[in-house]
Design a protein around this motif. Structure first.
Motif, short mmCIF file in Angstrom:
data_model
loop_
_atom_site.label_atom_id
_atom_site.label_comp_id
_atom_site.label_asym_id
_atom_site.label_seq_id
_atom_site.Cartn_x
_atom_site.Cartn_y
_atom_site.Cartn_z
N GLN A 1 0.84 -1.20 0.00
CA GLN A 1 0.00 0.00 0.00
C GLN A 1 0.87 1.26 0.00
N ILE A 2 1.98 1.20 0.75
CA ILE A 2 2.90 2.34 0.78
C ILE A 2 3.50 2.56 -0.61
N VAL B 1 0.73 4.01 -2.92
CA VAL B 1 0.37 5.39 -2.63
C VAL B 1 1.47 6.35 -3.10
N LEU B 2 2.74 5.98 -2.85
CA LEU B 2 3.83 6.85 -3.31
C LEU B 2 3.89 6.89 -4.83
N LEU C 1 12.04 15.08 2.30
CA LEU C 1 11.48 13.79 1.87
C LEU C 1 10.50 13.28 2.91
N THR C 2 10.91 13.35 4.18
CA THR C 2 10.04 12.88 5.26
C THR C 2 8.74 13.67 5.30
N ALA C 3 8.86 15.00 5.21
CA ALA C 3 7.67 15.84 5.32
C ALA C 3 6.71 15.59 4.16
N CYS D 1 6.46 12.90 2.21
CA CYS D 1 5.86 11.57 2.32
C CYS D 1 4.77 11.57 3.39
N ALA D 2 5.01 12.27 4.50
CA ALA D 2 3.98 12.36 5.53
C ALA D 2 2.73 13.01 4.96
N PHE E 1 0.89 10.48 2.75
CA PHE E 1 0.20 9.45 3.53
C PHE E 1 -1.06 10.03 4.18
N LEU E 2 -0.94 11.25 4.67
CA LEU E 2 -2.08 11.89 5.33
C LEU E 2 -3.21 12.13 4.34
N TRP F 1 -4.92 9.00 3.52
CA TRP F 1 -5.82 8.57 4.59
C TRP F 1 -7.12 9.36 4.53
N SER G 1 -9.42 8.04 1.91
CA SER G 1 -9.92 6.73 2.32
C SER G 1 -10.97 6.88 3.40
N HIS H 1 -10.97 5.87 -2.48
CA HIS H 1 -9.80 5.04 -2.22
C HIS H 1 -8.60 5.92 -1.84
N ALA H 2 -7.67 5.33 -1.08
CA ALA H 2 -6.48 6.06 -0.65
C ALA H 2 -5.68 6.62 -1.84
#
Lengths: 377, 377
Positions: A81-82, A85-86, A250-252, A254-255, A258-259, A262, A265, A270-271
């Motif tokens: 799923q990760i 989504v990416l 990158l972290t921010a 990707c967060a 993901f948010l 969500w 969803s 769908h996500a």
């Protein structure tokens, strides 16, 4: 405590072995598919079918169950799923607005017509097969819901599979490619609405406002993304500090992806739409693309095959039987014909050449395996 | 079928939201830690404690349970395991042999002595507290096993935490840094052997050959990695085609890392050793490092904070009570003293300066939270 931690570790370790098997099988069959001039993703889905109950599971000792025990599959799904989504985020980011905007009206028009025709064929097929399949798991399914469900199943285009084929073949920047993806997006959103509607119908105490709620919430979310998140991102990204610390950026981002996934969803879509939308509102600075898109692409490319293979794992071609195969062929025929005709005619009427209209029809015919499996109910 | 898929999708979506929360909290508290001149990883572990039952879980409505429901935690663990394993692979790859080999004897010597002293202190502590903690979950724990367990808990160095601190502070290429990591590796392998031995003791029908089996299998595996996998990798990587297709190379290497991690976990050691070992036998071509290490590092950097935060989530500082805190302080004191003395003296005797010996002792004192939690049994 230690024992629980140890058994959890053991499960995680099996998951690692599974991902390794999946990656290697996907790599080999993806290469084979490319050599046969087929999209790589077809090889990966076939890899899933090969590793699943249709082939490996028929060997003595059921190696599929040994290799992919039931308690590890959700972990694989979560990882895939990760990747998915990416990947949809990157597709959304690359989905150039200038190519879409002039065709937005066309995309909506083609989508609506192709969904209508395919949906009609689904309802027709439902009328033919309903008497034989009226009872699922001991429950009577009313014809209305059954017909809606068949219609939806036949009108869906597999958005991730299509996106994958378009990026693999570098078709995303062509007119037909971007149009196909736009149509597929409209199609899929429509299909999720229909599905929400069907599930409201099937539930006796169903919330008949579900459709309205999903519609209102998703409109709100799109508005928030365009009028609040997009300017915010543009401002954030222009700060030199943001581009300086690549790992934090990158972290921010990707967060954020993901948010957003969500949220859609949670709304009932769908996500993947949230991820796609986040990519769509990302600023298109060239420096940003180089520093951020490459790592995200690499992460998604690593985990995405897991998604297609896990999808394939759920398919048991052997369980169909002769009658099942006959029904499958007729359903696939109806689905393909509906989609092809429903896409080509409005596309031609809207000014595309016959060749473009045909290519669009073929691309819109991309299906996931879920749609086929669904028919085995 | 669709309903199952939908509920699975919903769980995956919650997992996405959780990862987003984890990433943002980790980023913020990691920054705060850096600003306080502490390692970033400390900020991430604190982020886990903050999001866990110690703080967020005490607010009305238990937001920790709402945010991280029990059925989603294994998914987060699984994702974090991937980050951890890829990170240990990179650490193994960067762990320069030339720095270690001259010190290999020293590392083994220091490790053995530091484990022996810390273990002795653990057994001593066990003798003091066994009467009050002899019954765990209604089962009588014999003193032998309890003492072994305490000894093991006190002699472990947290390998991933230490590795993270060393890479964040760029100490991995220094003499003390690489020596500390080598000692920690020896320590942890020893601790896993002891743990295997303890669990064989605790189980009434325990397999007393377990220790021998783990030892023989892991020696075999190390031999296979050095004498079969290393030359194979070196040959594979030198083919120009391998370096040409970056995506395939990344996929193949990650598959190898996951497989190796699974093998060591299956043997009875931890998955991280397999990943570390695979990194250790990777060829050190500069081109390969540039093309492959960067993406793997980026993937691990993205998911690794999830590991430290999930670890922190499992800690409930509030459940300790006053007696618990007293015991915790004495246990931590004993552990630190044992490790510091046990490391400094052999290090000094082996020719390191007092400063180096002290630095090594402090580094070897790195603990994971698991060790502390374990004392709360």
């Amino acid at each position: 405590m230690l024992t629980t931690a140890a058994s959890q570790d053991a499960r995680s370790a099996v998951q690692l072995a599974d991902i390794a098997v999946v990656l290697v099988t996907g790599l080999v069959l993806g290469r084979l598919a490319r050599w046969l001039r087929q999209p790589v993703v077809i090889g990966e889905i076939v890899a899933g079918i090969v590793l699943g109950p249709s082939l490996l599971g028929r060997l003595p000792g059921d190696p599929t169950q040994v290799l992919f025990p039931a308690d590890v599959r959700p972990l694989l799904s979560a990882v895939s799923q990760i990747g998915l989504v990416l990947f949809m985020f990157v597709v959304g980011w690359e989905f150039e607005k200038q190519l879409v905007r002039p065709h937005a009206g066309l995309a909506v028009q083609v989508s609506l017509l192709s969904v209508a025709v395919a949906f009609g064929m689904g309802v027709g097929l439902a009328a033919l097969i309903h008497p034989a399949h009226a009872t699922v798991a001991g429950r009577e399914i009313p014809f209305g819901a059954f017909a809606l469900f068949m219609g939806t199943a036949l009108s869906v285009t597999a958005f991730p599979v299509l996106a994958r084929i378009l990026t693999d073949r570098k078709l995303l920047s062509t007119r037909v490619g971007s149009l196909a993806l736009a149509c597929a997006a409209v199609d899929d959103v429509l299909a999720w609405y229909l599905l929400a509607f069907v599930s409201a119908l099937v539930k006796a105490d169903g919330d008949h406002m579900a459709l309205l709620r999903v519609g209102a919430l998703s409109l709100c979310y799109v508005a928030v993304m365009f009028f609040a998140v997009r300017p915010l991102l543009a401002r954030l990204v222009r700060r030199p500090a943001a581009l300086g610390d690549r790992a934090a950026l990158l972290t921010a981002v990707c967060a954020g992806v993901f948010l957003s996934a969500w949220v859609t969803s949670w709304i009932g879509l769908h996500a993947i739409f949230g991820a796609f939308l986040f990519g769509f509102v990302m600023p298109r600075e060239p420096d940003l693309a180089r520093k951020l898109r490459t790592p995200v692409e690499q992460i998604s490319r690593l985990f995405l095959p897991v998604f297609f293979i896990v999808t394939g794992l759920g398919v048991d071609l052997g369980a169909l039987g002769t009658g099942g195969y006959l029904m499958l062929v007729s359903a696939v025929g109806a689905a393909c014909a509906g989609k092809l005709i429903g896409t080509m005619i409005p596309a031609r009427l809207s000014g595309l050449s016959w060749t473009e209209a045909r290519d669009l029809g073929v691309l819109m015919n991309t299906r996931g395996l879920t749609e086929l499996v669904v028919l085995n109910a």
